[in-house]
Design a protein around this motif. Structure first.
Motif, short mmCIF file in Angstrom:
data_model
loop_
_atom_site.label_atom_id
_atom_site.label_comp_id
_atom_site.label_asym_id
_atom_site.label_seq_id
_atom_site.Cartn_x
_atom_site.Cartn_y
_atom_site.Cartn_z
N GLY A 146 3.25 10.55 -9.73
CA GLY A 146 2.44 10.73 -10.94
C GLY A 146 2.44 9.50 -11.84
O GLY A 146 2.11 9.58 -13.03
N ILE A 147 2.78 8.35 -11.28
CA ILE A 147 2.80 7.10 -12.04
C ILE A 147 1.44 6.43 -11.91
O ILE A 147 0.83 6.41 -10.83
CB ILE A 147 3.93 6.18 -11.51
N THR A 148 0.92 5.88 -13.01
CA THR A 148 -0.43 5.31 -13.03
C THR A 148 -0.39 3.86 -13.53
O THR A 148 0.67 3.34 -13.90
CB THR A 148 -1.35 6.12 -13.96
N ASN A 149 -1.58 3.25 -13.59
CA ASN A 149 -1.65 1.86 -14.06
C ASN A 149 -1.42 1.74 -15.57
O ASN A 149 -1.40 0.64 -16.11
CB ASN A 149 -2.99 1.23 -13.66
N ARG A 150 -1.22 2.85 -16.23
CA ARG A 150 -0.89 2.81 -17.66
C ARG A 150 0.62 2.80 -17.90
O ARG A 150 1.07 2.72 -19.04
CB ARG A 150 -1.54 3.99 -18.40
N ASP A 151 1.38 2.90 -16.82
CA ASP A 151 2.84 2.91 -16.95
C ASP A 151 3.41 1.50 -17.02
O ASP A 151 2.78 0.53 -16.59
CB ASP A 151 3.47 3.69 -15.79
N ARG A 152 4.63 1.44 -17.56
CA ARG A 152 5.39 0.19 -17.63
C ARG A 152 6.68 0.41 -16.83
O ARG A 152 7.50 1.25 -17.20
CB ARG A 152 5.71 -0.17 -19.07
N PHE A 199 9.48 -2.92 -4.98
CA PHE A 199 9.11 -2.17 -6.18
C PHE A 199 8.03 -2.91 -6.97
O PHE A 199 7.12 -2.30 -7.51
CB PHE A 199 10.34 -1.95 -7.07
N GLN A 200 8.14 -4.24 -7.03
CA GLN A 200 7.17 -5.01 -7.80
C GLN A 200 5.81 -5.06 -7.11
O GLN A 200 4.77 -4.91 -7.76
CB GLN A 200 7.68 -6.43 -8.04
N ALA A 201 5.81 -5.29 -5.80
CA ALA A 201 4.54 -5.37 -5.08
C ALA A 201 3.75 -4.06 -5.19
O ALA A 201 2.53 -4.07 -5.38
CB ALA A 201 4.79 -5.71 -3.61
N GLY A 202 4.47 -2.93 -5.09
CA GLY A 202 3.79 -1.65 -5.24
C GLY A 202 3.26 -1.46 -6.64
O GLY A 202 2.16 -0.91 -6.84
N CYS A 203 4.03 -1.90 -7.62
CA CYS A 203 3.62 -1.81 -9.02
C CYS A 203 2.34 -2.61 -9.26
O CYS A 203 1.39 -2.14 -9.90
CB CYS A 203 4.76 -2.32 -9.91
N GLU A 204 2.31 -3.84 -8.74
CA GLU A 204 1.14 -4.68 -8.94
C GLU A 204 -0.07 -4.13 -8.19
O GLU A 204 -1.20 -4.21 -8.67
CB GLU A 204 1.47 -6.10 -8.50
N ARG A 205 0.18 -3.58 -7.00
CA ARG A 205 -0.92 -2.96 -6.24
C ARG A 205 -1.51 -1.78 -7.02
O ARG A 205 -2.73 -1.57 -7.05
CB ARG A 205 -0.39 -2.48 -4.89
N LEU A 206 -0.63 -1.03 -7.68
CA LEU A 206 -1.07 0.10 -8.50
C LEU A 206 -1.79 -0.37 -9.75
O LEU A 206 -2.65 0.34 -10.28
CB LEU A 206 0.16 0.94 -8.89
N GLY A 207 -1.45 -1.57 -10.23
CA GLY A 207 -2.05 -2.08 -11.46
C GLY A 207 -1.25 -1.76 -12.69
O GLY A 207 -1.74 -1.89 -13.82
N ALA A 208 0.01 -1.32 -12.51
CA ALA A 208 0.88 -1.02 -13.65
C ALA A 208 1.56 -2.30 -14.12
O ALA A 208 1.51 -3.34 -13.46
CB ALA A 208 1.92 0.02 -13.25
N MET A 209 2.21 -2.23 -15.28
CA MET A 209 2.93 -3.38 -15.82
C MET A 209 4.33 -3.43 -15.23
O MET A 209 5.11 -2.50 -15.38
CB MET A 209 3.05 -3.27 -17.35
N ALA A 237 9.40 0.77 -21.78
CA ALA A 237 9.28 1.12 -20.37
C ALA A 237 9.14 2.63 -20.21
O ALA A 237 9.84 3.41 -20.87
CB ALA A 237 10.50 0.62 -19.60
N THR A 238 8.26 3.06 -19.30
CA THR A 238 8.06 4.48 -19.05
C THR A 238 8.63 4.92 -17.71
O THR A 238 8.78 6.12 -17.46
CB THR A 238 6.57 4.84 -19.08
N VAL A 239 8.95 3.95 -16.84
CA VAL A 239 9.51 4.26 -15.52
C VAL A 239 10.69 3.32 -15.28
O VAL A 239 10.60 2.12 -15.55
CB VAL A 239 8.46 4.06 -14.40
N ILE A 240 11.78 3.86 -14.77
CA ILE A 240 12.94 3.05 -14.38
C ILE A 240 13.11 3.15 -12.87
O ILE A 240 13.06 4.25 -12.30
CB ILE A 240 14.23 3.49 -15.12
N ILE A 258 0.84 -1.21 0.00
CA ILE A 258 0.00 0.00 0.00
C ILE A 258 0.87 1.25 0.00
O ILE A 258 0.65 2.20 -0.77
CB ILE A 258 -0.94 -0.01 1.23
N MET A 259 1.88 1.27 0.87
CA MET A 259 2.78 2.43 0.93
C MET A 259 3.53 2.61 -0.38
O MET A 259 3.70 3.73 -0.87
CB MET A 259 3.77 2.28 2.09
N PHE A 260 3.99 1.49 -0.96
CA PHE A 260 4.77 1.59 -2.19
C PHE A 260 3.91 2.10 -3.35
O PHE A 260 4.34 2.92 -4.16
CB PHE A 260 5.40 0.24 -2.54
N ALA A 261 2.67 1.59 -3.44
CA ALA A 261 1.77 2.09 -4.47
C ALA A 261 1.50 3.58 -4.27
O ALA A 261 1.41 4.34 -5.25
CB ALA A 261 0.45 1.30 -4.43
#
Length: 414
Positions: free
Chosen positions: A110-116, A132-142, A163-166, A100-103
């Motif tokens: 400003g990162i959304t579920n449309r980001d990679r 980093f991965q758990a937050g990404c999946e919680r956000l719904g991003a790739m 990729a849009t985020v590193i 939850i915190m990571f998301a």
């Protein structure tokens, strides 16, 4: 920073819980503490003892657990490079809270579920990659879970998957940026943002990464002992301070010598207390990270407290000819000298009965190296009344790292 009544209530509840569980580590620490006596922030500061990394090492392997074993769903560990590793057990709630915190961090950048999101930090016992991965999946991003190293593959996936985020350490972000520049593939890179953590970095390095990749950069904060990276980040509205999520973590900034709070706005040691962590709660854990509270309100309107970027570590401090030197000390000097790059190394030795510091700096092509060396020495002399040896090299000649980079090496006691 003023403690709220809710935070006091959560701390009292945590102390009661760990004492009732009967864990010897916490029972011994709180044997003289009645949680009902903690009615104010001053009571908390007077009654609750500090905790250090050595305390946690002494509890190896699972002496920190404050839940039955069947509730532990995961462990993480510090590296153990300077002693026995620290094992941190997590319950399912701890894992969920961390995600939850990571998301929240991603959203604040400003990162959304449309980001990679390309994730380059390491997986395994270390908390970085999986956080980093758990937050990404919680956000719904790739998630693109690359892990560390294999720069050739990193760049291929970065281009092919757009990729849009590193996510990276600052050292590896710089290495990747320089490879993008050297290969002339910038036009193929779709990156917009970078989430950078694990080590401190200065303005020169930030500017170099930004200028090569053309991306916005965000500082994420955290440590293995306290969930992992993701307990705070700067927001889109300001890069001048890292928001700390004080609904999960209470932060103090203390004088490293006295253990007393520093005046707001002054530099001190970050000390953390987890408010709802189940598997291995922390109480006044001294991180050795140095920062200051940012006192002005953030333009984003969020009420979470803010700290500055990490300015160094109290255990990274070295003393040379009576001067206290941090990585930020050297960064402050070289950023004032035109033509220097972000990269530097410093070696401190005892030569012929005297301490001697050699600073190696990189410069851009065509820059007068003798002039840079004199400039670095002059500023050191003016600010710190000492004159180091200076070696000037071209950009890329100092070693790059896929992990953290150690920039100050003290050889006096080897």
């Amino acid at each position: 920073m003023q403690m709220t009544e809710k935070q006091l209530e959560q701390i009292r509840a945590q102390i009661k819980r760990v004492k009732e569980f009967g864990n010897p580590f916490y029972t011994n620490r709180f044997k003289d503490v009645d949680p009902d006596d903690i009615k104010t922030q001053e009571d908390f500061e007077r009654l609750v003892p500090f905790c250090t990394k050595q305390d946690l090492r002494d509890a190896y392997p699972l002496g920190l657990a404050t839940v039955p074993e069947e509730k532990i769903v995961r462990i993480h560990s510090s590296s153990g490079t300077t002693g026995a590793p620290v094992i941190i057990p997590y319950t399912q709630k701890d894992v969920d809270d961390w995600a939850i915190m990571f998301a929240r961090c991603y959203e604040m950048a400003g990162i959304t579920n449309r980001d990679r999101i390309q994730i380059t930090p390491g997986y395994g016992l270390w908390t970085a990659g999986i956080g980093f991965q758990a937050g990404c999946e919680r956000l719904g991003a790739m998630a693109i879970p690359m892990g560390p190293g294999n720069t050739e593959k990193q760049l291929q996936m970065m281009q092919d998957l757009e990729a849009t985020v590193i996510c990276a350490t600052s050292s590896y972000a710089l290495l990747l940026a320089e490879q993008v520049e050297a290969r002339g593939i910038g036009k193929n890179i779709k990156l917009k943002k970078g989430v950078i953590g694990s080590e401190r970095w200065g303005e020169k390095m930030r500017s170099r990464i930004q200028n090569i990749l053309g991306i916005e950069l965000y500082d994420i904060y955290g440590l293995t002992e306290c969930y992992g990276p993701g307990i705070g980040i700067n927001c889109e509205k300001s890069d001048k301070g890292i928001h700390i999520f004080d609904d999960y973590v209470y932060v103090e900034i203390l004088d490293p010598e006295t253990g007393l709070p520093v005046p707001e706005g002054e530099i001190g040691e970050i000390t953390l207390t987890t408010l709802v962590k189940e598997g291995a709660p922390l109480f006044r854990f001294r991180t050795h990270d140095l920062a200051a509270f940012v006192t002005e309100k953030c333009p984003c309107g969020k009420s979470w407290p803010r700290i500055t970027q990490i300015l160094g570590r109290s255990d990274d401090m070295v003393k040379v000819k009576g001067n206290i030197i941090f990585p930020s000390t050297i960064e402050d000097v070289i950023k004032s000298v035109p033509g220097t790059s972000s990269e530097y190394r410093a070696v401190i030795e005892h030569v012929e009965g005297r301490d001697q510091m050699t600073v190696m700096v990189e410069v851009e092509m065509g820059v007068d190296r003798a002039e840079v060396a004199l400039g670095v020495q002059y500023i050191f002399k003016q600010k710190y009344n000492m004159t180091p040896k200076v070696e000037v090299v071209g950009i890329g000649e100092l070693p790059r790292s896929e992990k953290k980079t150690k920039r100050i090496e003290d050889r006096r006691f080897n």
